[in-house]
Each structure stands twice: as C-alpha cells, then as structure tokens.
Design a protein around this motif. Structure first.
Motif, mmCIF file in Angstrom:
data_model
loop_
_atom_site.group_PDB
_atom_site.id
_atom_site.type_symbol
_atom_site.label_atom_id
_atom_site.label_comp_id
_atom_site.label_asym_id
_atom_site.label_seq_id
_atom_site.Cartn_x
_atom_site.Cartn_y
_atom_site.Cartn_z
ATOM 1 N N GLY A 32 -6.997 3.680 4.562
ATOM 2 C CA GLY A 32 -7.438 3.473 3.189
ATOM 3 C C GLY A 32 -8.871 2.970 3.092
ATOM 4 O O GLY A 32 -9.304 2.130 3.894
ATOM 5 N N TYR B 285 -4.386 9.303 -1.586
ATOM 6 C CA TYR B 285 -3.292 8.799 -0.752
ATOM 7 C C TYR B 285 -2.046 9.660 -0.953
ATOM 8 O O TYR B 285 -1.339 9.978 0.007
ATOM 9 C CB TYR B 285 -2.998 7.343 -1.122
ATOM 10 C CG TYR B 285 -1.765 6.767 -0.458
ATOM 11 C CD1 TYR B 285 -1.769 6.457 0.897
ATOM 12 C CD2 TYR B 285 -0.609 6.543 -1.183
ATOM 13 C CE1 TYR B 285 -0.638 5.922 1.508
ATOM 14 C CE2 TYR B 285 0.522 6.022 -0.577
ATOM 15 C CZ TYR B 285 0.496 5.702 0.770
ATOM 16 O OH TYR B 285 1.617 5.193 1.365
ATOM 17 N N THR C 78 1.246 3.766 -8.338
ATOM 18 C CA THR C 78 0.899 2.364 -8.077
ATOM 19 C C THR C 78 2.038 1.399 -8.396
ATOM 20 O O THR C 78 2.163 0.342 -7.776
ATOM 21 C CB THR C 78 -0.369 1.986 -8.877
ATOM 22 O OG1 THR C 78 -0.841 0.729 -8.425
ATOM 23 C CG2 THR C 78 -0.103 1.935 -10.372
ATOM 24 N N ILE D 275 4.129 1.290 -5.250
ATOM 25 C CA ILE D 275 3.401 0.754 -4.096
ATOM 26 C C ILE D 275 3.090 -0.726 -4.258
ATOM 27 O O ILE D 275 3.168 -1.507 -3.307
ATOM 28 C CB ILE D 275 2.118 1.562 -3.880
ATOM 29 C CG1 ILE D 275 2.468 3.022 -3.565
ATOM 30 C CG2 ILE D 275 1.282 0.981 -2.750
ATOM 31 C CD1 ILE D 275 1.297 3.964 -3.617
ATOM 32 N N GLN E 234 4.861 -1.065 3.646
ATOM 33 C CA GLN E 234 3.866 -0.754 4.663
ATOM 34 C C GLN E 234 2.823 -1.863 4.771
ATOM 35 O O GLN E 234 2.506 -2.512 3.796
ATOM 36 C CB GLN E 234 3.190 0.582 4.338
ATOM 37 C CG GLN E 234 4.128 1.754 4.430
ATOM 38 C CD GLN E 234 3.446 3.065 4.113
ATOM 39 O OE1 GLN E 234 2.274 3.113 3.778
ATOM 40 N NE2 GLN E 234 4.194 4.154 4.202
ATOM 41 N N ALA F 138 6.855 2.762 0.550
ATOM 42 C CA ALA F 138 5.418 2.476 0.594
ATOM 43 C C ALA F 138 5.104 0.996 0.434
ATOM 44 O O ALA F 138 4.196 0.468 1.043
ATOM 45 C CB ALA F 138 4.689 3.277 -0.484
ATOM 46 N N LYS G 68 0.146 11.674 1.789
ATOM 47 C CA LYS G 68 1.595 11.508 1.960
ATOM 48 C C LYS G 68 2.309 12.844 1.814
ATOM 49 O O LYS G 68 3.223 13.164 2.580
ATOM 50 C CB LYS G 68 2.135 10.500 0.942
ATOM 51 C CG LYS G 68 1.731 9.065 1.184
ATOM 52 C CD LYS G 68 2.417 8.476 2.411
ATOM 53 C CE LYS G 68 3.879 8.198 2.160
ATOM 54 N NZ LYS G 68 4.526 7.512 3.309
ATOM 55 N N GLY H 194 -6.316 0.502 -4.404
ATOM 56 C CA GLY H 194 -5.886 1.817 -4.866
ATOM 57 C C GLY H 194 -6.046 2.049 -6.344
ATOM 58 O O GLY H 194 -5.362 2.878 -6.941
ATOM 59 N N VAL I 9 -4.471 2.980 -0.802
ATOM 60 C CA VAL I 9 -3.046 3.140 -1.099
ATOM 61 C C VAL I 9 -2.832 3.110 -2.607
ATOM 62 O O VAL I 9 -3.266 2.186 -3.291
ATOM 63 C CB VAL I 9 -2.219 2.032 -0.411
ATOM 64 C CG1 VAL I 9 -0.761 2.132 -0.817
ATOM 65 C CG2 VAL I 9 -2.348 2.135 1.100
#
Length: 324
Positions: A183, A165, A101, A104, A324, A321, A169, A72, A160
């Motif tokens: 992704g 992304y 980021t 995540i 996941q 997130a 979302k 990502g 992601v």
C-alpha cells in the motif's frame, strides 16, 4: 392553543424552506473545496481536476482541489464528513473509499449515511502492469512465475481500501496466486516505484498508468474489461489474456456531507452534468481511457445505488481484510 402552535410551526417551516431556496439560488458565492482522498497524480486526482475545472466554469466559482491522503481514503472522508453541510466542501470517491472501506476499517468515524451523493462523474478500467524488466512477458507467464514463487511478487496500490487495492484483490483472487500487496499513499507513488523497479508491478486504473505503458516505462499485462481500450490497443482484455474472471470496471462520484440542502445538491449535480458533457472533459477522458456517465447515469440516486451495491459486494469479498 394547539392550532396556534401548529400555525407558528408551519410558518417556521416555510421560513426555513424559503431561506434554503434563497441560499441555493445564490450558491456558490465563494470557491468550493473538492477533497481528493489520495496524493496528487493518481486516478482520482486526475479525474477530479479535470471535472473540477469545468464544474467551476458552470458554477461561476473556482473549485479548489485539496489532496488528503492516508488510510485508503478514509482520512479524507472523515474530514469531509465533518465539514459544514453547505455545499462548499465536497469529496470525490470510488468503490474503495465509499464502499469497501467500511469492511476494511470497521471502526470509522463515519458511515455511508454520513454523505449524500451528488453525481457519478467517471467510469474507469483497471490494469495490471509490471516493471519493464520483469521476467514474464505476458499474463500467462506472469501467473506461472507467481505460482512458482509464492509470496515473492509485490504489487503496489493506492492503499488498503482504495479502488486500486480492490483491483489487486480481484486480480490475485481470479489468478489464484499468492502475491504481496504493497500500500502507498496514492497511485502515483506506487507507479513511480514500479517504474524505478522498487516493486514488481501495480494495480492501477488506465487513467493514471496508460501513458507510462505507452512510453514503455512499465509493461501492461491485462485490462479488466470486456473491450480493448483505444489508448492501449495492444493491451489484451482479461478474456483475451485467458483470465475472464478478472473484472475491474469502477466508478468515481462526488459526495457532500449529510445535511447539505437538496437544492444545493441539485445545483452541484447540474454543474457536474454540464462538466462531463463538455468537449474538454470528453477529450481528456478519452486520453485517459476513462468514460463519462451517459444520460441515464447522472442522477444522485444512481450513485447511491452503486454505493449500496458495492458495500455489500466488498463486505463479502473482503471478509478477512480487516484482520490483515
């Protein structure tokens, strides 16, 4: 003795300041590398190449694009954070790579403080598009189909943590649907698979998907803005399509490693400002449904404010997130 030490210290500081100013005045003496956190052909890449060409002219040196895809955008940002803070390595980023980021990927080898802002260079608009043979013909039908088939629709994005992304979302949250988010290592490969029918659709920016929509390679459903785009006059806004909660207006900005001299940042900022005000960039941005910053949005401090705001914004939105 203390007076002597202070005098020597002041002299040393003066020498460093003089050397820094002299370095900045001569900067750049060689090509500058601009790291793009995604594969070639995506939104960030197109914007980067458009701006870099004109920045290079303003600086009198070539700006070389280096695509570093993965995670990502965090792979590229990690590389940028380790670069020598001399202005010869900079990176383009967005709300995904430089804000979301951190939620995540909580164990990143860098933080927001690892970078200093140079300038915002573009404002972008998110679009939801589906493969041309998808059974739903408009957003209302798409949402109804998704609710009747929970988990069966797959939407591609640039990885992601990317801005695409975040578009995904924001969209599935606003629509209240259960969709599988797929992704990729950039926006271009995701769009390629949507065109080929390997996935149902994409969450993308107008800069990279508008041409495919106009050529009817994919079907646009909605743009997450409050006004229609000149390049896609038939594509309804989120309010017009019946989903005003869906907002997808983003930004792209340039960053340098922490410790880069302020005088060098000022030089790069001036070059970025000159670049986005050229007719060449304005023309290309218009083709991409991308908007250049206005006069009040060029300052590095403004970009820093956007990062600070969005770090908190996506910390709340993406609380789950990282699991996941």
């Amino acid at each position: 003795m203390i007076a002597f030490v202070l005098k020597r210290l002041s002299a040393a500081v003066a020498v460093v300041a003089f050397a820094t100013a002299a370095f900045a005045q001569d900067f750049p003496k060689r090509p500058v590398t601009m790291i793009v956190p995604f594969a070639a052909g995506g939104t960030s890449d197109v914007i980067a190449r458009t701006v870099a060409e004109q920045m290079g002219i303003a600086l009198g040196q070539t700006i070389v694009i280096e695509n570093v895809a993965g995670a990502g955008g965090s792979t590229a940002l990690a590389r940028a954070s380790r670069a020598e803070p001399d202005g010869y390595t900079i990176a383009i980023g967005n709300a995904g790579t430089n804000a979301a980021t951190y939620t995540i990927y909580p164990k990143l080898p860098f933080t927001p403080d690892s970078f200093v802002p140079i300038a915002m260079v573009a404002k972008t608009f998110g679009i939801i598009a589906v493969r041309k043979d998808f059974p739903a013909k408009d957003l209302k039908e798409f949402i109804a189909y998704a609710k009747a088939n929970p988990g069966k629709i797959n939407l591609g994005h640039a990885g992601v943590g990317s801005s695409n992304y975040l578009i995904c979302k924001s969209f599935v949250t606003a629509a209240g649907i259960d969709a599988t988010l797929v992704g990729y290592r950039g926006a271009a490969p995701a769009l390629t698979d949507a065109i080929g029918g390997q996935i149902d659709g994409v969450c993308d920016a107008a800069a990279s998907v508008s041409q495919s929509v106009n050529e009817k390679l994919v079907r646009g459903l909605v743009v997450g803005s409050n006004v229609r785009l000149a390049t896609l006059p038939d594509l309804p806004t989120s309010a017009e399509a019946g989903l005003p909660e869906f907002e997808a207006q983003g930004w792209n900005g340039l960053f340098a490693p922490k410790g880069t001299p302020l005088a060098v940042i000022a030089r790069l900022n001036a070059a970025a400002r000159t670049a986005v005000e050229t007719d060449a960039v304005k023309k290309r941005f218009a083709e991409l449904s991308t908007v250049a910053p206005d006069d009040s949005e060029h300052a590095p401090e403004l970009l820093q404010q956007l990062v600070t705001r969005d770090v908190e914004k996506y910390r709340k939105m993406l609380a789950d997130a990282a699991k996941q």
